[in-house]
Design an enzyme around this catalytic site. Sequence first.
Site, PDB file in Angstrom:
ATOM      1  N   TYR A  61      -9.266 -42.284 -17.694  1.00  0.00           N
ATOM      2  CA  TYR A  61      -8.459 -43.883 -17.272  1.00  0.00           C
ATOM      3  C   TYR A  61      -8.760 -44.869 -18.273  1.00  0.00           C
ATOM      4  O   TYR A  61      -7.605 -46.033 -18.519  1.00  0.00           O
ATOM      5  CB  TYR A  61     -10.138 -44.545 -16.808  1.00  0.00           C
ATOM      6  CG  TYR A  61      -9.528 -43.730 -15.113  1.00  0.00           C
ATOM      7  CD1 TYR A  61      -8.004 -43.831 -14.521  1.00  0.00           C
ATOM      8  CD2 TYR A  61     -10.466 -42.687 -14.366  1.00  0.00           C
ATOM      9  CE1 TYR A  61      -7.934 -42.697 -13.137  1.00  0.00           C
ATOM     10  CE2 TYR A  61     -10.221 -41.900 -13.355  1.00  0.00           C
ATOM     11  CZ  TYR A  61      -9.598 -42.088 -12.473  1.00  0.00           C
ATOM     12  OH  TYR A  61      -8.984 -41.490 -11.491  1.00  0.00           O
ATOM     13  N   HIS A 112      -5.267 -48.847  -3.895  1.00  0.00           N
ATOM     14  CA  HIS A 112      -6.021 -47.625  -4.717  1.00  0.00           C
ATOM     15  C   HIS A 112      -6.528 -47.897  -5.895  1.00  0.00           C
ATOM     16  O   HIS A 112      -7.128 -47.133  -6.767  1.00  0.00           O
ATOM     17  CB  HIS A 112      -5.240 -46.599  -5.051  1.00  0.00           C
ATOM     18  CG  HIS A 112      -4.588 -45.931  -3.823  1.00  0.00           C
ATOM     19  ND1 HIS A 112      -3.230 -44.876  -3.698  1.00  0.00           N
ATOM     20  CD2 HIS A 112      -4.922 -45.491  -2.368  1.00  0.00           C
ATOM     21  CE1 HIS A 112      -2.816 -44.172  -2.848  1.00  0.00           C
ATOM     22  NE2 HIS A 112      -3.871 -45.147  -2.396  1.00  0.00           N
ATOM     23  N   CYS A 129     -25.922 -50.676  -8.306  1.00  0.00           N
ATOM     24  CA  CYS A 129     -26.209 -52.004  -8.028  1.00  0.00           C
ATOM     25  C   CYS A 129     -25.187 -52.610  -7.483  1.00  0.00           C
ATOM     26  O   CYS A 129     -24.645 -53.675  -7.251  1.00  0.00           O
ATOM     27  CB  CYS A 129     -26.995 -52.641  -8.975  1.00  0.00           C
ATOM     28  SG  CYS A 129     -25.619 -53.023 -10.749  1.00  0.00           S
ATOM     29  N   SER A 141       6.216 -40.863  -2.811  1.00  0.00           N
ATOM     30  CA  SER A 141       6.356 -39.615  -2.681  1.00  0.00           C
ATOM     31  C   SER A 141       6.465 -39.581  -0.869  1.00  0.00           C
ATOM     32  O   SER A 141       6.621 -38.607   0.098  1.00  0.00           O
ATOM     33  CB  SER A 141       6.284 -38.460  -3.084  1.00  0.00           C
ATOM     34  OG  SER A 141       4.824 -38.936  -2.734  1.00  0.00           O
TER      35      SER A 141
HETATM   36  P1  OAD Z   1       4.464 -39.270  -6.625  1.00  0.00           P
HETATM   37  O1  OAD Z   1       4.431 -38.753  -7.654  1.00  0.00           O
HETATM   38  O2  OAD Z   1       4.166 -38.982  -5.399  1.00  0.00           O
HETATM   39  O3  OAD Z   1       5.412 -39.313  -6.067  1.00  0.00           O
HETATM   40  C1  OAD Z   1       6.598 -40.876  -6.754  1.00  0.00           C
HETATM   41  C2  OAD Z   1       7.953 -40.740  -6.282  1.00  0.00           C
HETATM   42  O4  OAD Z   1       8.572 -41.551  -7.333  1.00  0.00           O
HETATM   43  C3  OAD Z   1       8.867 -39.645  -6.023  1.00  0.00           C
HETATM   44  O5  OAD Z   1       9.109 -40.154  -4.774  1.00  0.00           O
HETATM   45  C4  OAD Z   1      10.365 -40.260  -7.083  1.00  0.00           C
HETATM   46  O6  OAD Z   1      11.232 -39.568  -6.589  1.00  0.00           O
HETATM   47  C5  OAD Z   1      10.123 -41.782  -6.858  1.00  0.00           C
HETATM   48  N1  OAD Z   1      10.669 -42.407  -7.936  1.00  0.00           N
HETATM   49  C6  OAD Z   1      10.854 -41.906  -9.559  1.00  0.00           C
HETATM   50  N2  OAD Z   1      11.654 -42.561 -10.085  1.00  0.00           N
HETATM   51  C7  OAD Z   1      11.818 -43.971  -9.449  1.00  0.00           C
HETATM   52  C8  OAD Z   1      12.797 -44.703  -9.557  1.00  0.00           C
HETATM   53  N3  OAD Z   1      12.708 -45.081 -10.913  1.00  0.00           N
HETATM   54  N4  OAD Z   1      12.936 -45.466  -8.329  1.00  0.00           N
HETATM   55  C9  OAD Z   1      12.199 -45.095  -7.274  1.00  0.00           C
HETATM   56  N5  OAD Z   1      12.056 -43.904  -7.225  1.00  0.00           N
HETATM   57  C10 OAD Z   1      10.954 -43.597  -8.248  1.00  0.00           C
HETATM   58  O7  OAD Z   1       3.802 -40.606  -6.848  1.00  0.00           O
HETATM   59  P2  OAD Z   1       3.530 -41.430  -5.456  1.00  0.00           P
HETATM   60  O8  OAD Z   1       4.079 -41.771  -4.401  1.00  0.00           O
HETATM   61  O9  OAD Z   1       2.925 -43.361  -6.283  1.00  0.00           O
HETATM   62  O10 OAD Z   1      -3.336 -42.176  -5.578  1.00  0.00           O
HETATM   63  O11 OAD Z   1       1.501 -41.249  -4.940  1.00  0.00           O
HETATM   64  C11 OAD Z   1       1.163 -41.911  -4.374  1.00  0.00           C
HETATM   65  C12 OAD Z   1      -0.576 -41.119  -4.989  1.00  0.00           C
HETATM   66  O12 OAD Z   1      -1.067 -40.078  -5.284  1.00  0.00           O
HETATM   67  C13 OAD Z   1      -0.862 -42.387  -5.375  1.00  0.00           C
HETATM   68  O13 OAD Z   1      -1.442 -43.634  -5.665  1.00  0.00           O
HETATM   69  C14 OAD Z   1      -2.274 -41.453  -6.575  1.00  0.00           C
HETATM   70  C15 OAD Z   1      -1.678 -40.640  -6.181  1.00  0.00           C
HETATM   71  O14 OAD Z   1      -2.404 -39.602  -6.063  1.00  0.00           O
HETATM   72  C16 OAD Z   1      -4.394 -42.070  -5.934  1.00  0.00           C
HETATM   73  O15 OAD Z   1      -4.874 -41.713  -7.212  1.00  0.00           O
HETATM   74  C17 OAD Z   1      -5.510 -42.034  -5.086  1.00  0.00           C
END
Ligand code: OAD
Length: 239
Positions: free
Chosen positions: A64, A116, A127, A185
């Site tokens: 992180y 998130h 604490c 996604s």
């Molecule tokens: P993902 O990696 O699942 O999805 C990313 C999405 O962004 C994909 O559908 C890509 O097609 C799209 N993408 C890529 N480049 C792009 C662009 N320039 N413009 C628009 N879209 C684009 O990531 P998240 O959906 O963010 O949670 O994932 C959701 C959660 O899963 C995250 O917050 C995280 C992860 O586990 C936690 O850590 C709790």
Amino acid sequence: MIDELVRRLSSARSVCVLTGSGISAESGLPTFRGVGGLWRTHRVEQLASPAGFERDPVLVWTWYNERRAAHGQASPSAAHRALAALEPRYPDFTLATQNVDSLHLRAGSKNVVELHGNLREARCTGCGATYSLERGMPLERIEHECGGRFRPQIVWFGEALPQREWTLAADAAMRAEVMLVIGTSAMVHPAASLATRYARDAWIAEVNPEATAISDAVDLSLRATASEILSDVVARLGA
Ligand code: OAD
């Protein structure tokens, strides 16, 4: 197709936006499931679960800290800036993000709901004390004097979303006339259900170069990058 989005946005008063890591891809940050995505090269259960943290807090914090440093070096993209420019047009505008990179706030968005968590502070598991992560978490300070440990202020797998944030986002989705789903996604719940379950009265548009889990359920899928679409929308609305 973008004409319909512009038309809807020009008459709406209530707008809710859900973003994911794709909106930060243009800032140079990796997504989770795409090519080079974090969950393709790292083990989720090791780095983003309470059990992983229990097992090896130094490993988790090292990861992180690296991510936080990368966020600090990144700049908001044209898409982050476009959403910040849109916000003042609306009496009711909520930006719910799954991202923990603070880029929406740095772009100037005001009503941001971080579903998130964030990487600006750590929280003690014992604490509840907080520690500001200006320079990351010093590894020698993970163990807190109360007997607990400082952990990232992040929602991990198996954990509930923060109640206040979830309520704010769900209420905003229920009020929305237009809902935008950008750069996610839509595989992670409950965040994705803001669009599929809560935005019942909204016209819903998705902005993503690829099809997603909810593409069939939305009113409009724009297959392009967030910056391409949002910059155009802002220019056309004169925001
Ligand atoms: P993902 O990696 O699942 O999805 C990313 C999405 O962004 C994909 O559908 C890509 O097609 C799209 N993408 C890529 N480049 C792009 C662009 N320039 N413009 C628009 N879209 C684009 O990531 P998240 O959906 O963010 O949670 O994932 C959701 C959660 O899963 C995250 O917050 C995280 C992860 O586990 C936690 O850590 C709790």
